[in-house]
Design an enzyme around this catalytic site. Structure first.
Site, mmCIF file in Angstrom:
data_model
loop_
_atom_site.group_PDB
_atom_site.id
_atom_site.type_symbol
_atom_site.label_atom_id
_atom_site.label_comp_id
_atom_site.label_asym_id
_atom_site.label_seq_id
_atom_site.Cartn_x
_atom_site.Cartn_y
_atom_site.Cartn_z
ATOM 1 N N ASP A 20 6.185 0.517 6.711
ATOM 2 C CA ASP A 20 4.747 0.344 6.510
ATOM 3 C C ASP A 20 4.200 1.446 5.620
ATOM 4 O OD1 ASP A 20 2.149 -0.485 6.716
ATOM 5 O OD2 ASP A 20 1.871 0.165 8.782
ATOM 6 N N HIS A 25 0.822 -1.227 0.000
ATOM 7 C CA HIS A 25 0.000 0.000 0.000
ATOM 8 C C HIS A 25 0.848 1.266 0.000
ATOM 9 C CE1 HIS A 25 0.195 0.784 4.429
ATOM 10 N NE2 HIS A 25 0.140 -0.519 4.555
ATOM 11 N N HIS A 67 3.745 2.608 12.676
ATOM 12 C CA HIS A 67 2.865 3.778 12.854
ATOM 13 C C HIS A 67 3.457 4.860 13.774
ATOM 14 C CE1 HIS A 67 -0.925 1.128 11.859
ATOM 15 N NE2 HIS A 67 -0.015 1.107 10.902
ATOM 16 N N ASP A 123 3.172 -6.484 3.273
ATOM 17 C CA ASP A 123 2.778 -5.397 4.179
ATOM 18 C C ASP A 123 3.090 -5.783 5.613
ATOM 19 O OD1 ASP A 123 1.726 -3.132 5.311
ATOM 20 O OD2 ASP A 123 -0.358 -3.775 5.136
ATOM 21 N N GLU A 127 -4.877 1.839 2.524
ATOM 22 C CA GLU A 127 -5.011 0.641 3.362
ATOM 23 C C GLU A 127 -5.194 1.031 4.826
ATOM 24 O OE1 GLU A 127 -3.753 -2.600 6.059
ATOM 25 O OE2 GLU A 127 -2.852 -0.631 5.853
ATOM 26 N N GLU A 128 -4.460 2.069 5.252
ATOM 27 C CA GLU A 128 -4.384 2.369 6.694
ATOM 28 C C GLU A 128 -5.700 2.833 7.297
ATOM 29 O OE1 GLU A 128 -2.161 1.466 8.528
ATOM 30 O OE2 GLU A 128 -0.224 1.489 7.545
#
Ligand SMILES: [Zn+2]
Length: 472
Positions: free
Chosen positions: A296, A284, A428, A358, A330-331
């Site tokens: 990520d 993503h 994140h 991912d 995606e997130e």
């Protein structure tokens, strides 16, 4: 000298005729480790563009950049697939402190702590929010306390990721409901805000964001939600043990705006024999905003791009159509993944195999597969081909969020499974940055993905067995 030259010419001229799978896979790894592009692409995505939250200018820059880079590869087709995405903005940096009031006439003492708004959260009131705070480990404890003890207070979810679980993704899965559903559950009992311990196995000062939901909560029942660093979660918990009446203050001014137009980026090598059988590989393109999204999922994006290039560089002419799909959103919405499947279904495209990367750019260990028994047996027969590269993990399980919607009774979905021990140190958070991705590890991942795509292109997906037909 001459003889050596002749040998080299001979061996390169027979590549597409008689090379064994071992030789082709060896060539793929050699290409990735000596001539890979993934690390350079990641350098640009991370250091020239940065965090790529859906709907942001950076996300659009990433769309334009990856499209332009795919166009340079000489694929048969490169295009953008339009998709509407949510746009949430963080606003000014969040601020929080713990306030204790000593007995007698002492002045109030404040201790600053590190927080960040959770993705999708509303803001606090402009002047911030100050209230008593109640610690719980799970929703059952919350229910036991009930409205009587929760109303008007902030709920502090402090269940740590379990350190003795070997797969850190499993440990994450054991905690993440606090972050995702915490506001919905706390709002039932009249809480005014939510603070969640960061999903991080390490003790440090970085708060980790991630998506949260308000479910069906009406607008006036929604409460602001933030993550607190693991060090500060420990501090808050120990201070609460001494003084249950302490107050917690936080201020954030994030905002959900209207949806905006964005795109999935797609490139294709059209199959020479079975152009209507599709194999896709993807990651993503969007990321959270605190770091630059290198693990990520910048890693998965550049590895997937390199799969198509490595196939071509290794002299492979695919029989089936191979696509790289860089999914948007995606997130915090999965709009890109859902859109891709929606369009594939409309067009009646037969997706036989989909692979997502991912889970970070760390050393690849193998794959997890979502498929029927016959297909899984086929995969196990390929396992020895990966042994020289220390790729040994071939298990059934989930694939990836973006490719998940493509699931059918007969196709195979898979996820690359790198070593996961350090992933949640960065996930994140502000330290999900380029310097934490190792070039070799990233390239090994790209080669491992390419090898699997090569095998699926060559052999196809095992036809559904009679047993499976009876079951279905
Ligand atoms: Zn991701």
């Amino acid at each position: 000298m001459k003889r050596i030259f002749l040998l080299i010419t001979l061996s390169s001229s027979i590549i597409s005729f008689s090379q064994t799978d071992e030789q082709v896979i060896r060539e793929i790894y050699t290409q990735s480790l000596t001539n890979g592009k993934s690390y350079d692409w990641l350098n640009h995505l991370s250091n020239q563009i940065g965090g790529r939250l859906s709907g942001s200018l950076n996300a659009e820059k990433a769309v334009a950049y990856t499209k332009a880079e795919l166009e340079k590869l000489g694929l048969d087709k490169v295009w953008l697939q339009p998709v509407m995405v949510p746009k949430w903005v963080r606003g000014a940096k969040e601020f929080a402190y713990i306030e204790t009031a000593p007995s007698g006439f002492g002045t109030k003492k404040t201790t600053n702590v590190n927080i960040c708004a959770l993705g999708g959260s509303i803001a606090t009131p402009a002047m911030g929010l100050k209230a008593n705070i109640v610690e719980v480990k799970n929703f059952d404890e919350l229910e036991v306390l009930g409205k009587e003890h929760i109303e008007g207070k902030i709920v502090f979810y402090n269940r740590p990721m379990q350190p003795d679980v070997i797969s850190t993704f499993e440990a994450y899965g054991g905690c993440v409901n606090q972050r995702y559903m915490g506001a919905v559950e706390a709002a039932k009992y009249g809480a005014v805000g939510v603070i969640v311990r960061s999903m991080n196995l390490r003790l440090d000062d970085l708060p980790h964001t991630g998506s949260m939901t308000y479910g069906n909560l009406p607008v006036n029942k929604r409460i602001p939600s933030a993550a607190i660093s693991t060090n500060d979660a420990e501090l808050l918990s120990s201070m609460l043990k001494l003084d249950k009446s302490l107050k917690f203050y936080f201020k954030q001014n994030c905002k959900q705006l209207d949806d905006v137009l964005s795109h999935n980026v797609i490139g294709e090598i059209t199959g020479s024999e079975f152009p209507n059988e599709y194999i896709i590989v993807g990651g993503h393109l969007d990321s959270w905003d605190l770091g630059d999204g290198s693990h990520d999922d910048g890693a998965g994006v550049v590895q997937s791009m390199d799969v198509l290039r490595l196939l071509m560089e290794s002299g492979i002419k695919p029989k089936r159509s191979i696509r790289v799909v860089l999914f948007m959103n995606e997130e915090n919405g999965l709009r890109g993944g859902n859109k891709y499947t929606e369009v594939a279904k409309q067009k009646g495209e037969n997706h036989i195999f989909a692979l997502e990367s991912d889970a970070g750019g760390f050393t690849p260990r193998g794959f997890s597969f979502d498929c029927n028994d016959a297909s899984f047996n086929q995969i196990l027969s390929w396992k020895p081909l990966f042994k020289p590269y220390f790729i040994h993990y071939f298990e059934r399980g989930g694939s990836g969020a973006d490719v998940g919607p493509l699931k059918s009774n007969t196709n195979v979905l898979a996820g690359l499974r790198p070593d996961s021990q350090r992933y949640f140190d960065h996930h994140h958070a502000a330290n999900d940055t380029f310097e934490h991705v190792n070039k070799r590890e990233l390239e090994l991942g790209a080669a491992t993905m390419t090898a699997l795509v090569y095998l699926y292109d060559k052999y196809g997906v095992n036809p559904i067995s009679n047993d499976d037909q009876i079951k279905d």
